[in-house]
Every structure is written in structure tokens, then in C-alpha cells.
Design a protein around this motif. Sequence first.
Motif, PDB file in Angstrom:
ATOM      1  N   GLN A 106      35.114 -13.003 -56.356  1.00  0.00           N
ATOM      2  CA  GLN A 106      34.263 -11.951 -55.987  1.00  0.00           C
ATOM      3  C   GLN A 106      32.695 -12.162 -55.822  1.00  0.00           C
ATOM      4  N   ASN A 107      32.269 -13.288 -56.160  1.00  0.00           N
ATOM      5  CA  ASN A 107      31.041 -13.476 -56.237  1.00  0.00           C
ATOM      6  C   ASN A 107      30.319 -13.922 -54.870  1.00  0.00           C
ATOM      7  N   ILE A 108      29.203 -12.869 -54.404  1.00  0.00           N
ATOM      8  CA  ILE A 108      28.764 -12.920 -53.170  1.00  0.00           C
ATOM      9  C   ILE A 108      27.466 -13.903 -53.205  1.00  0.00           C
ATOM     10  N   PRO A 109      27.719 -14.918 -52.399  1.00  0.00           N
ATOM     11  CA  PRO A 109      26.517 -15.965 -52.444  1.00  0.00           C
ATOM     12  C   PRO A 109      25.215 -15.472 -51.813  1.00  0.00           C
ATOM     13  N   HIS A 110      24.083 -15.899 -52.536  1.00  0.00           N
ATOM     14  CA  HIS A 110      22.872 -15.704 -52.252  1.00  0.00           C
ATOM     15  C   HIS A 110      22.226 -16.521 -51.539  1.00  0.00           C
ATOM     16  N   GLY A 111      20.998 -16.189 -50.990  1.00  0.00           N
ATOM     17  CA  GLY A 111      20.375 -17.397 -50.083  1.00  0.00           C
ATOM     18  C   GLY A 111      19.710 -18.273 -50.774  1.00  0.00           C
ATOM     19  N   HIS A 112      18.678 -18.948 -50.291  1.00  0.00           N
ATOM     20  CA  HIS A 112      17.983 -20.081 -50.686  1.00  0.00           C
ATOM     21  C   HIS A 112      17.090 -19.380 -52.123  1.00  0.00           C
ATOM     22  N   LEU A 124      23.478 -20.581 -46.424  1.00  0.00           N
ATOM     23  CA  LEU A 124      23.362 -19.113 -45.587  1.00  0.00           C
ATOM     24  C   LEU A 124      22.234 -19.206 -44.850  1.00  0.00           C
ATOM     25  N   LEU A 125      20.993 -19.973 -45.103  1.00  0.00           N
ATOM     26  CA  LEU A 125      20.067 -20.120 -44.111  1.00  0.00           C
ATOM     27  C   LEU A 125      20.481 -20.595 -42.816  1.00  0.00           C
ATOM     28  N   LEU A 126      21.293 -21.456 -42.907  1.00  0.00           N
ATOM     29  CA  LEU A 126      21.685 -22.122 -41.619  1.00  0.00           C
ATOM     30  C   LEU A 126      22.704 -21.216 -40.760  1.00  0.00           C
ATOM     31  N   VAL A 127      23.437 -20.389 -41.630  1.00  0.00           N
ATOM     32  CA  VAL A 127      24.415 -19.748 -41.087  1.00  0.00           C
ATOM     33  C   VAL A 127      23.760 -18.495 -40.456  1.00  0.00           C
ATOM     34  N   GLN A 128      22.702 -17.931 -41.065  1.00  0.00           N
ATOM     35  CA  GLN A 128      21.993 -16.943 -40.389  1.00  0.00           C
ATOM     36  C   GLN A 128      21.243 -17.428 -39.153  1.00  0.00           C
ATOM     37  N   ALA A 129      20.632 -18.753 -39.257  1.00  0.00           N
ATOM     38  CA  ALA A 129      19.831 -18.972 -38.065  1.00  0.00           C
ATOM     39  C   ALA A 129      21.006 -19.355 -36.746  1.00  0.00           C
ATOM     40  N   LEU A 130      21.851 -19.989 -37.207  1.00  0.00           N
ATOM     41  CA  LEU A 130      22.998 -20.386 -36.092  1.00  0.00           C
ATOM     42  C   LEU A 130      23.895 -19.267 -35.332  1.00  0.00           C
ATOM     43  N   ALA A 131      24.294 -18.291 -36.472  1.00  0.00           N
ATOM     44  CA  ALA A 131      25.415 -17.290 -35.946  1.00  0.00           C
ATOM     45  C   ALA A 131      24.808 -16.115 -35.167  1.00  0.00           C
ATOM     46  N   ASP A 132      25.485 -15.739 -34.212  1.00  0.00           N
ATOM     47  CA  ASP A 132      24.984 -14.582 -33.654  1.00  0.00           C
ATOM     48  C   ASP A 132      25.240 -13.398 -34.278  1.00  0.00           C
ATOM     49  N   ARG A 133      26.247 -13.088 -34.958  1.00  0.00           N
ATOM     50  CA  ARG A 133      26.686 -12.423 -36.096  1.00  0.00           C
ATOM     51  C   ARG A 133      27.246 -13.010 -37.010  1.00  0.00           C
ATOM     52  N   TRP A 134      27.005 -12.339 -38.595  1.00  0.00           N
ATOM     53  CA  TRP A 134      27.839 -13.000 -39.589  1.00  0.00           C
ATOM     54  C   TRP A 134      27.932 -12.050 -40.583  1.00  0.00           C
ATOM     55  N   GLY A 135      28.831 -12.221 -41.702  1.00  0.00           N
ATOM     56  CA  GLY A 135      28.842 -11.313 -42.830  1.00  0.00           C
ATOM     57  C   GLY A 135      29.642 -11.652 -43.868  1.00  0.00           C
ATOM     58  N   ILE A 136      29.344 -10.973 -44.950  1.00  0.00           N
ATOM     59  CA  ILE A 136      30.412 -11.264 -46.234  1.00  0.00           C
ATOM     60  C   ILE A 136      30.741  -9.803 -46.820  1.00  0.00           C
ATOM     61  N   ALA A 137      31.832  -9.915 -47.235  1.00  0.00           N
ATOM     62  CA  ALA A 137      32.565  -8.681 -47.819  1.00  0.00           C
ATOM     63  C   ALA A 137      33.560  -9.047 -48.888  1.00  0.00           C
ATOM     64  N   ARG A 138      33.632  -8.060 -49.774  1.00  0.00           N
ATOM     65  CA  ARG A 138      34.648  -8.431 -50.983  1.00  0.00           C
ATOM     66  C   ARG A 138      36.165  -7.778 -50.289  1.00  0.00           C
ATOM     67  N   VAL A 139      37.101  -8.624 -50.485  1.00  0.00           N
ATOM     68  CA  VAL A 139      38.223  -8.000 -50.164  1.00  0.00           C
ATOM     69  C   VAL A 139      39.130  -8.207 -51.343  1.00  0.00           C
ATOM     70  N   PRO A 140      40.427  -7.427 -51.217  1.00  0.00           N
ATOM     71  CA  PRO A 140      41.496  -7.920 -52.438  1.00  0.00           C
ATOM     72  C   PRO A 140      41.464  -9.157 -52.549  1.00  0.00           C
ATOM     73  N   GLY A 141      41.203  -9.481 -53.770  1.00  0.00           N
ATOM     74  CA  GLY A 141      41.463 -11.162 -54.254  1.00  0.00           C
ATOM     75  C   GLY A 141      40.595 -12.010 -54.221  1.00  0.00           C
ATOM     76  N   GLY A 142      39.357 -11.181 -53.617  1.00  0.00           N
ATOM     77  CA  GLY A 142      38.094 -12.377 -53.484  1.00  0.00           C
ATOM     78  C   GLY A 142      37.225 -11.738 -52.440  1.00  0.00           C
ATOM     79  N   LYS A 143      36.830 -12.659 -51.525  1.00  0.00           N
ATOM     80  CA  LYS A 143      35.600 -12.363 -50.431  1.00  0.00           C
ATOM     81  C   LYS A 143      36.009 -12.802 -49.263  1.00  0.00           C
ATOM     82  N   ARG A 144      35.368 -12.287 -48.013  1.00  0.00           N
ATOM     83  CA  ARG A 144      35.399 -12.955 -46.801  1.00  0.00           C
ATOM     84  C   ARG A 144      34.012 -13.425 -46.302  1.00  0.00           C
TER      85      ARG A 144
END
Length: 192
Positions: A106-112, A124-144
Amino acid sequence: MTVARSHGKPAETVPHGASRIRTRRLAVKASGTREQRAQAAHRARHKVAEIATGWGLPEPVLGSLEILASEIISNATMHAGGRILVGIHLSPGGDAVAIEVRDPSQNIPHGHTGDVLAESGRGLLLVQALADRWGIARVPGGKRVWAQLEVRPPVNVASPSRVARRAAVLADVIACGRLRAVGGGRALATVA
């Protein structure tokens, strides 16, 4: 908590459950030593690259997708462990591809953290720089965690028949040697 970004700004929608013509899933067993987890992540990244190459994605998109998959899958295997579910999705128009990873934490990753000498913390800096869209969400049993890339020019992929979809799932199962069922009986390949 849901975090979503589009070109550095909050995204209006999160790609989840949308109608997709191509979706492939695999399960990653991320347990054991740090080296064993890294090996599991490595195999999963190669499988994602193989799937995306089969869809005929253009080289620049393929390269960015491989980096995104590497960062997101590695984070899940190294920090969450357990059973990691990976999905790769090609939009119906062939104009977007997404990678998503679900893990049991359930832990949400944090940036640098600001430590330039740190061995990790920049994913996450790489993800933010490369992706056109991205996200993090808590879901039942963990995160996505997900990231999406635009595909230009769009790839022209015919809608697969039911038989072709089943054959793709069976190919994943045979290649990985194990079968897992999730939800409504959808089969997943397992990368151990």
C-alpha cells in the motif's frame, strides 16, 4: 490515494478498464534474495519488450516503453515483493500503449530524495519524463502504478479473434511453465 499526471499536470482520466484490443498480462514472483528479485524483474521486462515488439510499435516508443517497464517493474519487485501483476495494453486505435504493475504494498512511492549519490530514488523522475500520462493508485490488496505512451504513427493491428486471444494466453502459459487464474478465469503467465 490516486496520483495521475499528464505531461507533468494532473491527468483527467486514468486508463483503467477501457476497451482494449490487445491486453497481455503476466505474474511475477518477486521473492527471495535481492538478486533473485532482480532476475525476476529482468525476465518480466524482456517479456514486455517481446510483446510490444510483436505489436509492431515504432522504435522510439518501444525504447521508452522498455525503460518505463524497467523502472516500474523493478520498483515493485525490489520494494514490494510478493506476487506482482504486470499488464501491457495497446489501445483500440493503436495510438497508445500502457504498462501497469500491481503489487501487494500500500506504500506509495515518492520521488527523488535529493541525495545525488544514492543508488536509487530516481525511477519516478524517469517515469515522469518519459510517459505522456502516468499514475499511482491504492487498490484492494496493494497499489497500481501505470504509465502510458502515445504511439505516433499509430500501429495498425487488426482486432484479434477469440481463438487468437486464447492462443496468446496459452503461449504465455507455456513460455512461463505455470498457469494462474485471476478474476473471471482470465489466465496469466507467471514469471518466476
